[in-house]
Design an enzyme around this catalytic site. Structure first.
Site, mmCIF file in Angstrom:
data_model
loop_
_atom_site.group_PDB
_atom_site.id
_atom_site.type_symbol
_atom_site.label_atom_id
_atom_site.label_comp_id
_atom_site.label_asym_id
_atom_site.label_seq_id
_atom_site.Cartn_x
_atom_site.Cartn_y
_atom_site.Cartn_z
ATOM 1 N N HIS A 122 -13.793 -4.407 8.302
ATOM 2 C CA HIS A 122 -14.769 -5.450 8.596
ATOM 3 C C HIS A 122 -14.948 -5.564 10.104
ATOM 4 O O HIS A 122 -14.627 -6.577 10.706
ATOM 5 C CB HIS A 122 -14.323 -6.763 7.951
ATOM 6 C CG HIS A 122 -14.338 -6.689 6.457
ATOM 7 N ND1 HIS A 122 -13.333 -7.152 5.658
ATOM 8 C CD2 HIS A 122 -15.252 -6.136 5.611
ATOM 9 C CE1 HIS A 122 -13.625 -6.914 4.394
ATOM 10 N NE2 HIS A 122 -14.789 -6.296 4.339
ATOM 11 N N CYS A 143 -4.199 1.176 1.851
ATOM 12 C CA CYS A 143 -3.016 0.968 2.700
ATOM 13 C C CYS A 143 -1.770 0.869 1.815
ATOM 14 O O CYS A 143 -1.798 0.224 0.760
ATOM 15 C CB CYS A 143 -3.203 -0.326 3.489
ATOM 16 S SG CYS A 143 -1.719 -0.758 4.429
ATOM 17 N N HIS A 153 -13.388 -11.332 -1.911
ATOM 18 C CA HIS A 153 -12.962 -10.287 -0.975
ATOM 19 C C HIS A 153 -12.611 -9.023 -1.762
ATOM 20 O O HIS A 153 -12.014 -9.083 -2.833
ATOM 21 C CB HIS A 153 -11.758 -10.770 -0.170
ATOM 22 C CG HIS A 153 -11.430 -9.882 0.985
ATOM 23 N ND1 HIS A 153 -10.758 -8.687 0.820
ATOM 24 C CD2 HIS A 153 -11.678 -9.994 2.308
ATOM 25 C CE1 HIS A 153 -10.614 -8.116 2.007
ATOM 26 N NE2 HIS A 153 -11.165 -8.880 2.923
ATOM 27 N N GLU A 199 -10.406 -6.775 -1.379
ATOM 28 C CA GLU A 199 -8.977 -6.573 -1.707
ATOM 29 C C GLU A 199 -8.569 -7.431 -2.906
ATOM 30 O O GLU A 199 -7.841 -6.956 -3.796
ATOM 31 C CB GLU A 199 -8.094 -6.926 -0.495
ATOM 32 C CG GLU A 199 -6.620 -6.644 -0.795
ATOM 33 C CD GLU A 199 -5.671 -7.256 0.208
ATOM 34 O OE1 GLU A 199 -5.948 -7.227 1.413
ATOM 35 O OE2 GLU A 199 -4.625 -7.767 -0.225
ATOM 36 N N THR A 237 -3.166 -9.652 1.387
ATOM 37 C CA THR A 237 -2.243 -9.228 2.450
ATOM 38 C C THR A 237 -2.529 -9.857 3.812
ATOM 39 O O THR A 237 -1.650 -9.898 4.661
ATOM 40 C CB THR A 237 -2.294 -7.694 2.622
ATOM 41 O OG1 THR A 237 -3.659 -7.319 2.843
ATOM 42 C CG2 THR A 237 -1.740 -6.973 1.419
ATOM 43 N N ASN A 292 -8.567 -11.466 8.396
ATOM 44 C CA ASN A 292 -7.391 -11.733 9.244
ATOM 45 C C ASN A 292 -7.819 -12.248 10.618
ATOM 46 O O ASN A 292 -7.089 -13.006 11.248
ATOM 47 C CB ASN A 292 -6.479 -10.507 9.315
ATOM 48 C CG ASN A 292 -7.024 -9.438 10.201
ATOM 49 O OD1 ASN A 292 -6.810 -9.476 11.404
ATOM 50 N ND2 ASN A 292 -7.747 -8.481 9.641
ATOM 51 N N SER A 319 -8.621 -5.029 12.427
ATOM 52 C CA SER A 319 -9.642 -3.980 12.349
ATOM 53 C C SER A 319 -10.358 -3.784 13.685
ATOM 54 O O SER A 319 -11.380 -3.099 13.753
ATOM 55 C CB SER A 319 -10.653 -4.313 11.236
ATOM 56 O OG SER A 319 -11.111 -5.632 11.365
HETATM 57 S S1 SF4 Z 1 -4.003 -5.602 7.406
HETATM 58 FE FE1 SF4 Z 1 -2.011 -5.076 6.482
HETATM 59 S S2 SF4 Z 1 -2.494 -4.463 4.380
HETATM 60 FE FE2 SF4 Z 1 -4.429 -4.449 5.517
HETATM 61 S S3 SF4 Z 1 -4.665 -2.342 6.223
HETATM 62 FE FE3 SF4 Z 1 -3.614 -3.452 7.857
HETATM 63 S S4 SF4 Z 1 -1.411 -3.129 7.461
HETATM 64 FE FE4 SF4 Z 1 -2.513 -2.602 5.603
#
Ligand code: SF4
Length: 281
Positions: A39, A93, A121, A123, A158, A218, A260
């Site tokens: 993202h 991941c 989302h 995920e 996560t 995140n 990201s």
């Molecule tokens: S945020 Fe955490 S779960 Fe998502 S890709 Fe990165 S390491 Fe993996």
């Protein structure tokens, strides 16, 4: 004026590996990615420039090879994809795989699965896509709307803030004192590291700049965490979003970034902050 970088910030290994795999696969032949690989608009533009297509449904894929993103997907979607004759490349991941295994084990052991995360989302859709019954909660209201079950099995997206997840698990326990509530902490370590480093940073800073895509979960969580300790927090996608007026009377500027966000985007934002400070002085 001092610019402090968070002790942990920016791109995680899961995203780095997924981007590297996409670029490698694109060199080998036409590639479609199922959903946004990350993202972050800067990364997505770079992938588009390599000719990589994006499809939001497997039915729309026009290349022989399809890549699943770091966010993962359900076994049901994978089976549907293979039934269409597509070659599947998985960039899921390893820490998302851990969350998938935790959810599958809870369901297998007879728990009613509750995932703390954003319902739409990608995920979370992957985590719940093989379940027939489950709930997704993101706030107190969602917990208050839950129906009673004798056994709740709770896992998390996560990239959620682990303090919030623990608070919602406690709320489920208080709301259903007769039920067994089992919690498996599936928030990934890179997310936890960035969250705790953001707390340290925000405690020391007069202004915090959080770099990351607007749709990055995140990154949004980092903004919320920093805002608990610092009154002036701004999220920017690129250096172009940084405003000079944010740094008037700000001796300490904190800088952090979502998992990201590429390093060069963070570097350009830092350079722009330095320029803005010169203008503001
Ligand atoms: S945020 Fe955490 S779960 Fe998502 S890709 Fe990165 S390491 Fe993996």
């Amino acid at each position: 004026m001092q610019i402090l970088r968070a002790a942990r910030l920016g791109m995680c290994f899961g995203v780095r590996d997924a981007i590297a795999l996409a670029l490698e696969q694109a060199d080998a032949g036409p590639l479609t990615i199922l959903g946004d690989l990350v993202h972050n608009p800067t990364v997505l533009s770079a992938l588009a420039a390599k000719g990589i297509a994006v499809a939001h449904d497997v039915a729309d894929v026009k290349t022989p090879t399809l890549m699943v993103t770091a966010h993962g997907t359900s076994e049901r979607t994978l089976a549907r994809t293979r039934a269409l004759g597509l070659t599947v490349v998985e960039a899921t991941c390893p820490l998302v795989h851990v969350a998938h295994r935790a959810v599958a084990a809870l369901a297998r052991d007879g728990y009613h699965v509750v995932v703390v995360g954003q319902r739409d989302h990608v995920e979370v859709r992957g985590l719940t896509g093989d379940l027939d019954r489950f709930d997704v909660v993101l706030d107190d209201e969602d917990v208050l709307a839950l129906e009673e079950h004798p056994r709740f099995g709770v896992a998390a997206q996560t990239t959620q803030a682990v303090e919030k997840v623990r608070r919602l698990v406690d709320l489920i326990r208080r709301r259903f004192p007769q039920s067994e509530v089992r919690f498996v902490d599936t928030v990934c370590k890179p997310t936890k590291d960035r969250q705790s480093a953001a707390v340290e940073l925000a405690r020391q800073a007069d202004v915090v700049i959080v770099v990351g895509g607007r749709s990055s979960n995140n990154t949004r969580e980092l903004v919320k965490t920093c805002a608990r300790y610092c009154a002036h927090v701004h999220q920017v996608q690129t250096d172009a979003d940084v405003r000079p007026e944010w740094f008037e009377a700000a001796p300490v500027v904190g800088l952090t970034a979502g998992t990201s966000t590429p390093d060069d985007v963070i570097d350009r934002v830092e350079a722009r902050i330095r320029q803005c400070v010169l203008v503001a002085q």
